[in-house]
Motif scaffolding. Structure first.
Motif, PDB file in Angstrom:
ATOM      1  N   UNK A   1      -1.646  -0.141  12.668  1.00  0.00           N
ATOM      2  CA  UNK A   1      -1.572   1.383  12.760  1.00  0.00           C
ATOM      3  C   UNK A   1      -0.087   1.601  12.478  1.00  0.00           C
ATOM      4  N   UNK A   2       0.788   0.905  13.461  1.00  0.00           N
ATOM      5  CA  UNK A   2       1.947   1.645  13.424  1.00  0.00           C
ATOM      6  C   UNK A   2       3.301   1.130  12.965  1.00  0.00           C
TER       7      UNK A   2
ATOM      8  N   UNK B   1       0.088  -2.305   9.230  1.00  0.00           N
ATOM      9  CA  UNK B   1      -1.175  -2.444   7.655  1.00  0.00           C
ATOM     10  C   UNK B   1      -1.271  -1.409   7.464  1.00  0.00           C
ATOM     11  N   UNK B   2      -2.402  -1.010   6.378  1.00  0.00           N
ATOM     12  CA  UNK B   2      -2.189   0.175   6.100  1.00  0.00           C
ATOM     13  C   UNK B   2      -3.593   0.638   5.564  1.00  0.00           C
ATOM     14  N   UNK B   3      -3.846   1.794   6.462  1.00  0.00           N
ATOM     15  CA  UNK B   3      -5.292   2.396   6.541  1.00  0.00           C
ATOM     16  C   UNK B   3      -4.675   3.725   5.152  1.00  0.00           C
ATOM     17  N   UNK B   4      -5.239   3.679   4.489  1.00  0.00           N
ATOM     18  CA  UNK B   4      -5.485   5.657   3.450  1.00  0.00           C
ATOM     19  C   UNK B   4      -6.558   5.869   2.844  1.00  0.00           C
ATOM     20  N   UNK B   5      -6.511   6.788   3.184  1.00  0.00           N
ATOM     21  CA  UNK B   5      -7.978   8.212   2.742  1.00  0.00           C
ATOM     22  C   UNK B   5      -8.316   7.519   0.982  1.00  0.00           C
ATOM     23  N   UNK B   6      -9.936   7.946   1.541  1.00  0.00           N
ATOM     24  CA  UNK B   6     -10.507   6.167   0.226  1.00  0.00           C
ATOM     25  C   UNK B   6     -10.798   4.882   0.736  1.00  0.00           C
TER      26      UNK B   6
ATOM     27  N   UNK C   1     -13.233   2.385   9.916  1.00  0.00           N
ATOM     28  CA  UNK C   1     -11.922   2.370   8.805  1.00  0.00           C
ATOM     29  C   UNK C   1     -11.909   4.497   8.694  1.00  0.00           C
ATOM     30  N   UNK C   2     -12.471   4.615   8.251  1.00  0.00           N
ATOM     31  CA  UNK C   2     -12.783   6.287   8.351  1.00  0.00           C
ATOM     32  C   UNK C   2     -12.562   7.369   9.781  1.00  0.00           C
ATOM     33  N   UNK C   3     -13.038   6.468  10.982  1.00  0.00           N
ATOM     34  CA  UNK C   3     -13.292   7.188  12.336  1.00  0.00           C
ATOM     35  C   UNK C   3     -11.199   7.056  12.665  1.00  0.00           C
ATOM     36  N   UNK C   4     -10.723   6.158  12.146  1.00  0.00           N
ATOM     37  CA  UNK C   4      -9.501   5.137  12.226  1.00  0.00           C
ATOM     38  C   UNK C   4      -8.515   6.947  11.329  1.00  0.00           C
ATOM     39  N   UNK C   5      -9.007   7.478  10.405  1.00  0.00           N
ATOM     40  CA  UNK C   5      -8.262   8.253   9.702  1.00  0.00           C
ATOM     41  C   UNK C   5      -8.840   9.786  10.087  1.00  0.00           C
TER      42      UNK C   5
END
Length: 168
Positions: free
Chosen positions: A90-91, A122-127, A133-137
Motif C-alpha cells: 500500500x505504497x 495493492x488497493x485498499x479504499x473506504x468500504x 483493513x479498517x484499521x489500516x484505513x
C-alpha cells in the motif's frame, strides 16, 4: 487445439480481481482465450493449459483462496505452465522496484517450477471489509497503488511467452 488460460485469483475486497481481469483482457487482445475465476470456485483444471494465479497479500501471506487453490490443484499445476502475481504493498514500492515473492509463494513457485512472479501495488479504499483493513484505513495508510500500465506490460510479456510456447 487452442490453449485456454485460466487466471485465478484470491481477493478480499476486489482489487486483485481487477488485476486478474486486466491480465486476461491483455491476453484476449492478443488472441489468447483467457478465463478469469475466483480461485475458490475452480473445481478442476481440465479445460486449461497455462494457469496464472494471483493473490492479495495480507501480513506477508497470500490470500487464503490463492494458497488453497495452489494446494488443492498442486498435481495438475505441476504439469502446466504457471505464473503467479501478488498485489499488496500500500505504497509505491512495487512501481519503484521488483518485490520478490513472499516465502509461501516462493516455496510454491519452486515446487511447481513456476515460470514467473510479479508483485503489483495493492488497493485498499473506504468500504473495505475486515477489521485489519479498517484499521489500516483509519491510520490513513490506504489508497490505490495499482499500476495498470505495469500490469498490462507484464501481461503483454506473458502473452508473448504463451505465443512462443504454443508454436513450439
Amino acid at each position: 487445439m487452442e490453449q485456454k488460460v485460466l487466471v485465478a485469483y484470491g481477493t478480499a475486497n476486489g482489487s486483485t480481481r481487477a488485476i486478474a481481469e486486466t491480465v486476461a483482457e491483455v491476453l484476449r487482445a492478443t488472441g489468447i482465450t483467457a478465463e478469469v475465476l475466483p480461485a475458490r470456485s475452480v473445481t478442476d483444471l481440465d479445460r486449461y493449459e497455462p494457469v496464472v494465479v494471483g493473490g492479495a497479500l495480507y501480513a506477508g501471506r497470500w490470500h487464503k483462496d490463492a494458497r488453497r487453490f495452489v494446494r488443492r490443484h498442486r498435481g495438475a499445476l505441476a504439469h502446466r505452465p504457471v505464473w503467479f502475481f501478488s498485489s499488496g504493498p500500500l505504497d509505491s514500492t512495487a512501481s519503484q522496484r521488483d518485490i520478490p515473492p513472499v516465502p509461501g509463494v516462493k516455496r510454491a513457485m519452486a515446487r511447481l517450477d513456476a515460470r514467473g512472479h510479479v508483485t503489483f501495488g495493492g488497493c485498499l479504499t473506504e468500504g473495505a471489509q475486515g477489521r485489519i483493513a479498517r484499521m489500516i484505513l483509519r491510520d490513513g495508510k490506504g489508497g490505490d497503488f495499482r499500476d495498470f500500465a505495469a500490469i498490462e506490460h507484464w501481461a503483454a510479456g506473458l502473452a508473448k511467452e504463451l505465443g512462443a510456447t504454443a508454436h513450439r
